[in-house]
Design a protein around this motif. Structure first.
Motif, PDB file in Angstrom:
ATOM      1  N   ASP A 186       0.715  -1.176   0.126  1.00 19.22           N
ATOM      2  CA  ASP A 186       0.079  -0.094   0.019  1.00 19.22           C
ATOM      3  C   ASP A 186       1.123   1.186   0.041  1.00 19.22           C
ATOM      4  N   THR A 233      -6.573  -0.382  -8.095  1.00 14.59           N
ATOM      5  CA  THR A 233      -5.551  -0.784  -7.100  1.00 14.59           C
ATOM      6  C   THR A 233      -6.340  -1.203  -5.860  1.00 14.59           C
ATOM      7  N   LYS A 252      -1.704  -7.269  -4.824  1.00 15.73           N
ATOM      8  CA  LYS A 252      -0.923  -5.669  -4.514  1.00 15.73           C
ATOM      9  C   LYS A 252       0.542  -6.150  -4.547  1.00 15.73           C
TER      10      LYS A 252
END
Ligand SMILES: Nc1ncnc2c1ncn2[C@@H]1O[C@H](COP(=O)(O)OP(=O)(O)OP(=O)(O)O)[C@@H](O)[C@H]1O
Ligand SMILES: Nc1ncnc2c1ncn2[C@@H]1O[C@H](COP(=O)(O)OP(=O)(O)OP(=O)(O)O)[C@@H](O)[C@H]1O
Ligand SMILES: [Mg+2]
Ligand SMILES: [Mg+2]
Lengths: 279, 232, 246, 279
Positions: A91, A138, A146
């Motif tokens: 992330d 995403t 991811k």
């Protein structure tokens, strides 16, 4: 031969009174798979950030192909064209709206033509096995997806050296296998791969060489040497690996098999001569 | 633009604190009310406050090659509305004073007035006006952020001019003086902030449409089939 | 991560009641503004400096790191007073502003030191929950405490995102910088709301029903400290009036 | 005897078109250590959130001591007095500015007196070995310290059942050992402990029983049964564990040792009779 990248006696602390590294030296050689082990807070991530020029060492130098990396825009750009870092938490790396856009971020920054960018993105997505995700947003990806997207973003830069911070953390065992297969494919394709992990058995099976980052320093050695050194392992809050012990058992049973994973162990068990095989 | 600790004479400091107080109290009331009807909004407000703080830690490249920071008032006002921003802005300015020594406690009132009251209201007013006139989200956000930023700096200029009138031309001259010093640096920065805010919102429309709907920035579609998540 | 914040948790006055420290440092701060700058600000600034380095035990280096940037603002803040507008030439150097600028710089520096005396000794963890007792509604202190908690998570995220972008050459040109920056803004926004949503779930499982009340460590208000503070403040006032040039 | 908590044929999907669980049944019995395994996205976390009433199942029920849990405030409060969940990411659970404040949150919600709250906080911090961190700010803790604080927050509620979502993820091997020792101490003190993990060897060494959450369903069985079922493991994207294979090797060598960790394996190797011992 010069290593691609070398940390030379790096000293660093976020807080000047609490040094994290007190003289870290490490060479990353072309084609050699290196696993970086160490306790929580030992300084693995810090070392990687120093190597990428994201932090400035208090003392010591980082050398790219034997030349000290200059900390100006030119020097850092040259470094990052050659070396890419994939962070532990994907992330932190994904911020664009969809997968293809995210992966295109690096190539666009290189100032490549639109056609070349597209080609690079496609190649990277294919290498990571996520070509079908190209136009997915995403934030709707699973953790493993991811992770792959983040790696694709680095791979699209075509680095000579790819550094991955705990790439297997949080993945299920099959996901770990798939990731390692991908890294092996990249490695065969000529990319030098370095990764950090807490998993001693993973280091044992994958790496040619192991670096232990603990107590401010880095100790580098061949895999078997590190994993045979119980004191070193204990002092770095690591445990022993299963595999070397299993190898000794198999040897005692007269088998030449040297399994590196449980699956390989069961294959070896099936191959044991009937006389000694457990039922 | 934070006025540093100790910059304003005591009367000015007190007067600006008094001027800001009703807005802050009104914001606090709004927050107390909101939290009473929806306890979970406490967490959202905390996140919004932290977002505003961190936004001002972004480094915008500026013409001179040095870096400057966005005020974030425009984006904050559009996302969270001026009354709430009055409170969150006060909290953020207080934190900036005691965590970064940026701004100050005696100048808190003045800084709140420029950055948590006037800036957000100008930004929000601009945003509503442009939308009302049929402008798109993009232009509205751009103008809101740019004008919110400029308004903040104008107020700061006036505050400084009132405290330090020019020796020859008085308060009026000082307003021109502080205003023109800021204009040189601020107009490009205001445009920068507007552009950046525009890009951020454009990205958010794609990445986080649900949050924007929840905040009322995007219209709510007629039916909302969301997962049944229960927090109580 | 923020030096002042870290100092607040490790200084020698950490166990003191926040009220004592507020009385002392904010008292000095108010005196800095209301007393004649010379010698008032010199006295308050000096006292604050001695207290923060001495009894509170903040290392000099940490203090320097905390004041470096704000001192820069003090210096740039003087400049407008040294120029004058109108007349001929329209913009000109104004030496007459010098005394006023020097006075301002002195006052601002002293005030900064008083602020630091407070900020470097008083952790927000001790302060925020106690604000309820002086009439701030719990909803507000709780939102502030959450802001404080999320702040560090988001700063960490922002740092990580920025570094990841730097690694992929995001700041090579102006154009790429804007793309990267908007990505940072959006990423932090998404993170902020994601954090809120996740904490909502996490707190629900801990029995959250609307109140975030926590038990605050008991800290005794020391009568001796309060008395000494009052004496010190009075002494500063008296000394200022004795020393003030007539 | 009734299980403390039971999931009865739960059906759930975040998105109505993509069910995560399609009929999950699982009983958590007093005193029995259960490890929950499964692939990424298999639904372990979702199952835990359903068990704690954080999500509402589309079908099926959650039973506490045999009684269906009512989804009103009374019912949920009763449930959470008995059952506590520790999330994988401690930052999702810690909200207060310092450690002691955070741990006091749960006990205060129970309506206990100030003295009782203090006693509970102290006891929980001591149980987790972090009494010295009591007045440390949450944001300056290391990952492992945050994890312990989050667990302390749950332990301070004195739950009968403690559910931990991937408690060992991200910890170094020594940290994992310390955590397991803490969990064992809690278990001996009468708390029933359930955890999820991707580490098959961890499940093998620690658990009495294993639940595999995959393809929308839960399969529960004794540890050896699950870990002996290669097809089940493969279908759940898990691999085999080392330990059972090692046991077979030791058996073939005539040793009765049954090591569950590499360290135990090396101890067993040292104990092998000289005749068969590898050098
Ligand atoms: N941004 C930061 N600011 C201050 N201290 C930091 C920061 N990042 C890391 N540290 C500290 O530096 C030390 C080394 O951290 P680092 O993250 O490099 O360790 P690591 O070996 O990567 O650990 P892990 O295995 O947990 O990832 C730790 O003590 C950590 O608390
Ligand atoms: N908040 C959410 N909104 C929508 N979908 C979600 C949400 N949380 C999880 N999911 C989806 O539900 C499925 C199950 O997720 P869950 O987190 O329960 O799996 P898990 O077994 O805990 O996986 P992991 O081992 O990666 O933690 C996944 O497909 C996931 O993408
Ligand atoms: Mg790390
Ligand atoms: Mg999970």
């Amino acid at each position: 031969m010069n290593p691609i990248l070398r940390a030379d006696d790096l000293v660093f602390g976020y807080d000047p009174d609490r040094p994290v590294l007190t003289g870290a030296t490490l060479s990353l050689h072309e084609g050699r798979r290196l696993a970086v082990l160490g306790p929580n807070g030992g300084g693995k991530t810090t070392l990687f950030r120093l190597l990428l020029g994201l932090l400035e060492p208090g003392r010591g130098r980082v050398l790219l192909d034997g030349e000290p990396v200059r900390r100006d825009r030119r020097g850092l750009t040259r470094l990052r064209e050659q070396v890419q870092l994939v962070l532990q938490d994907p992330d932190d790396q994904l911020f664009a709206a969809d997968v293809a856009q995210d992966v295109s971020f690096g190539p666009l920054n290189l100032g490549l033509s639109a056609a070349e960018v597209t080609a690079r993105v496609d190649a990277a997505l294919t290498a990571l096995g996520i070509a079908d995700l190209a136009d997915r947003p995403t934030h709707l990806l699973s953790f493993g997806q991811k992770k792959r997207t983040a790696i694709a973003g680095a791979v699209a830069m075509r680095p000579r050296l790819l550094v991955l911070d705990e790439p297997t953390a949080g993945l299920d065992p099959a996901g770990v296998e798939e990731l390692l297969a991908t890294l092996d494919a990249l490695h065969r394709g000529g990319t030098t791969v370095v990764l950090s992990t807490h998993d001693v058995d993973l280091a044992h099976r994958w790496a040619d060489e192991v670096a232990v980052v603990a107590a401010g320093r880095v100790r580098v050695a061949a895999v078997d040497e590190v994993l045979g050194d119980a004191d070193l392992l204990r002092s770095a809050r690591l445990g022993p690996a299963w595999a070397p012990g299993v190898h000794r058992l198999l040897e005692a049973l007269g088998s030449a098999a040297r399994p590196r994973t449980p699956a390989e162990l069961y294959a070896a068990l099936a191959d044991l001569p009937a006389a000694v095989a457990p039922q | 633009m934070h006025i540093a600790e100790g910059y304003l004479p005591p009367l000015h400091a007190a007067a600006w604190a008094v001027a800001s107080a009703p807005f802050v109290v009104h914001g606090a009331r709004a927050v107390v009310q909101q939290v009473r009807t929806d306890p979970d909004s406490k967490l959202l407000l905390g996140a919004a406050g932290a977002f505003s703080f961190v936004l001002s830690a972004l480094k915008i490249p500026s013409v001179t090659g040095s870096c400057s920071h966005p005020t974030g008032t425009g984006l904050g006002a559009v996302l969270f509305r001026p009354p709430v921003m009055a409170l969150l802005g006060t909290v953020v300015l207080f934190f900036q004073a005691v965590l970064l020594a940026h701004g100050g406690l005696t100048t808190l009132g003045a800084n709140v007035f420029s950055m948590a009251v006037v800036g957000p209201w100008v930004a929000y007013g601009t945003y509503r006006l442009v939308r009302r006139l049929g402008g798109g989200l993009g232009p509205a956000v751009f103008l809101a952020a740019a004008l919110g930023d400029l308004a903040t700096y104008c107020v700061t200029s006036v505050q400084l001019a009132l405290a330090f009138p020019d020796a020859t031309s008085g308060v009026g001259g000082a307003v021109v003086k502080f205003g023109s010093i800021f204009a040189i640096t601020q107009i490009p920065l205001a445009v920068s902030e507007g552009l950046l805010t525009l890009l951020v919102v454009r990205l958010l429309v794609r990445v986080s449409p649900d949050e924007l709907r929840r905040l009322g920035v995007l219209p709510t579609p007629p039916a909302t089939p969301t997962a049944k998540e229960v927090g109580a | 991560m923020l030096p002042l914040d870290a100092a607040a948790y490790t200084n020698r006055w950490r166990p003191r009641h926040p009220g004592e420290k507020a009385l002392l440092s904010l008292g000095l701060l108010v005196l800095t503004l209301v007393l004649p700058t010379w010698p008032g600000a010199a006295l308050t600034g000096g006292v604050a400096l001695v207290l923060v380095l001495g009894p509170a035990g903040l290392p000099g280096r940490a203090l320097w790191r905390a004041v470096r940037v704000p001192l820069g603002f003090v210096v740039t803040g003087m400049l407008p007073l040294l120029v004058s507008l109108g007349g001929d030439p329209w913009l000109r150097w104004e030496p007459a502003g010098l005394p006023q600028a020097a006075q301002l710089a002195g006052r601002a520096t002293a005030a900064l030191l008083c602020l630091l005396l407070f900020a470097a000794t008083t952790p927000l963890a001790d302060l925020l929950p106690r604000l309820n007792r002086i009439g701030v509604p719990p909803a507000v202190t709780e939102v502030a405490a959450l802001t404080y908690r999320f702040l560090f998570l988001l700063l960490e995220s922002l740092r990580a995102v920025r570094e990841a972008q730097a690694g992929r050459l995001g700041f090579r040109t102006w154009r790429t910088s804007y793309r990267a920056l908007s990505g940072q803004g959006a990423a932090v926004f998404v993170r902020a709301f994601d954090r809120a949503r996740r904490l909502e779930q996490g707190l629900a499982s801990r029995g959250y029903t609307g109140s975030l009340r926590v038990q605050v460590a008991a800290r005794e208000l020391s009568a001796a400290f309060v008395a000494a503070t009052c004496v010190l403040l009075a002494a500063v006032v008296v000394a200022t009036f004795l020393l003030v040039p007539r």
